[in-house]
Design a protein around this motif. Structure first.
Motif, PDB file in Angstrom:
ATOM      1  N   GLN A 190      -7.545  -0.858  -0.033  1.00 56.31           N
ATOM      2  CA  GLN A 190      -6.993   0.489   0.021  1.00 56.31           C
ATOM      3  C   GLN A 190      -5.926   0.595   1.096  1.00 56.31           C
ATOM      4  N   ASN A 191      -4.716   0.991   0.709  1.00 51.67           N
ATOM      5  CA  ASN A 191      -3.594   1.103   1.645  1.00 51.67           C
ATOM      6  C   ASN A 191      -3.053   2.522   1.758  1.00 51.67           C
TER       7      ASN A 191
ATOM      8  N   THR B 263      -7.405   6.870   2.350  1.00 51.50           N
ATOM      9  CA  THR B 263      -8.333   5.930   1.715  1.00 51.50           C
ATOM     10  C   THR B 263      -8.604   4.737   2.635  1.00 51.50           C
ATOM     11  N   HIS B 264      -7.962   4.708   3.800  1.00 54.24           N
ATOM     12  CA  HIS B 264      -8.162   3.590   4.729  1.00 54.24           C
ATOM     13  C   HIS B 264      -9.622   3.464   5.154  1.00 54.24           C
ATOM     14  N   TRP B 265     -10.344   4.594   5.183  1.00 54.82           N
ATOM     15  CA  TRP B 265     -11.730   4.571   5.634  1.00 54.82           C
ATOM     16  C   TRP B 265     -12.592   3.663   4.763  1.00 54.82           C
TER      17      TRP B 265
ATOM     18  N   ARG C 155     -12.102   0.718   3.912  1.00 49.78           N
ATOM     19  CA  ARG C 155     -12.105  -0.658   4.404  1.00 49.78           C
ATOM     20  C   ARG C 155     -13.305  -0.939   5.314  1.00 49.78           C
TER      21      ARG C 155
END
Length: 260
Positions: free
Chosen positions: A181-182, A186-188, A190
């Motif tokens: 996820q970039n 949506t980084h969370w 990871r």
């Protein structure tokens, strides 16, 4: 004879100084790549001859000596983000959106404009008539703890809502898509890593009338393998085992989430 040579040399020096004073690109700055946007003057590589004042000269390295002074780069300027929209669908996981607009386009090799739209997962708890959505079965839908900051703490009469509780899980598996996820918001995903313990808060409005959240595993036996899914990315999901229930979440921020 010597006087004539000195006079010619003096004139050349004055001409050069005059050119430097007025600048080869003064009033000649052009957008994009324009090979007709040229003049004769000193180039930035200290060669005298044809030089350019268009935005493409920085790549071809044939700008006039004063290009960056006369044609300063201007970065793109965008507005603040709008408020988030409502969820696209009611009573089921979907997406919300927020936008911003361009206030100034970039020019002369300035920084390009960033994304003007963002999407994030969301879920509504009432239908279009304002009635609570029916209970759903299925995996636990989760999102970042940051989302909880915008949740109401009081009802419409000003009474404090139930504080909720926290459930600790041990992550057993996750899909590879979670680590790819970039997009902002949506980084969370990871941080959802196999073998880690995570805390998931059950708070209003995700908390049902029965003081539970969908997928919290309260009815499951101790070793049951439960399913979860990241809201905003159907490809990010996995399994976990319930460890314990507590009043407050004690996991690190990157391993703390909320039920949706």
């Amino acid at each position: 004879m010597g006087t004539s040579v000195e006079l010619v040399y003096l004139l050349l020096v004055l001409y050069s100084l005059g050119q430097c004073a007025f600048g080869g690109c003064a009033g000649k700055c052009c957008r994009g790549k324009d090979r007709h946007c040229l003049t004769t003057d000193w180039r930035m590589d200290r060669v005298y001859g044809t030089c350019y004042c268009d935005e493409g000269c920085g790549q071809t390295r044939d700008c006039c000596f004063d290009y960056f002074t006369e044609c300063p780069a201007q970065d793109c300027v965008v507005s603040e983000w709008s408020f988030w929209s409502g969820c696209a669908k009611l009573c089921q996981p979907s997406q919300r959106v927020r936008v911003r607009h361009t206030e100034r386009q970039p020019s002369y090799s300035g920084e390009p404009c960033p994304a003007l739209e963002q999407r994030a997962g969301c879920r509504e708890y009432r239908d279009n008539k304002g009635k609570p959505c029916g209970a759903n079965s299925g995996p636990a839908f989760i999102t970042s703890m940051e989302f909880a900051k915008g949740r109401p703490k009081h009802d419409s009469y000003g009474n404090p809502l139930h504080p909720g509780f926290c459930v600790e899980f041990m992550l057993e598996s996750r899909t590879p898509h979670c680590s790819l996820q970039n997009r902002p918001h949506t980084h969370w995903m990871r941080y959802i890593t196999e073998g880690f313990r995570v805390c998931v808060a059950c708070e209003p409005p995700a908390m049902r009338n029965s003081s539970r959240c969908q997928g919290d595993g309260q009815d499951a036996h101790k070793e049951a393998l439960l399913h979860w899914q990241a809201l905003g990315s159907p490809q990010c999901g996995g399994t976990w085992r319930r460890v314990q229930k507590s009043k407050h979440c004690s996991c690190p921020p990157q391993h703390s989430f909320v039920f949706i």
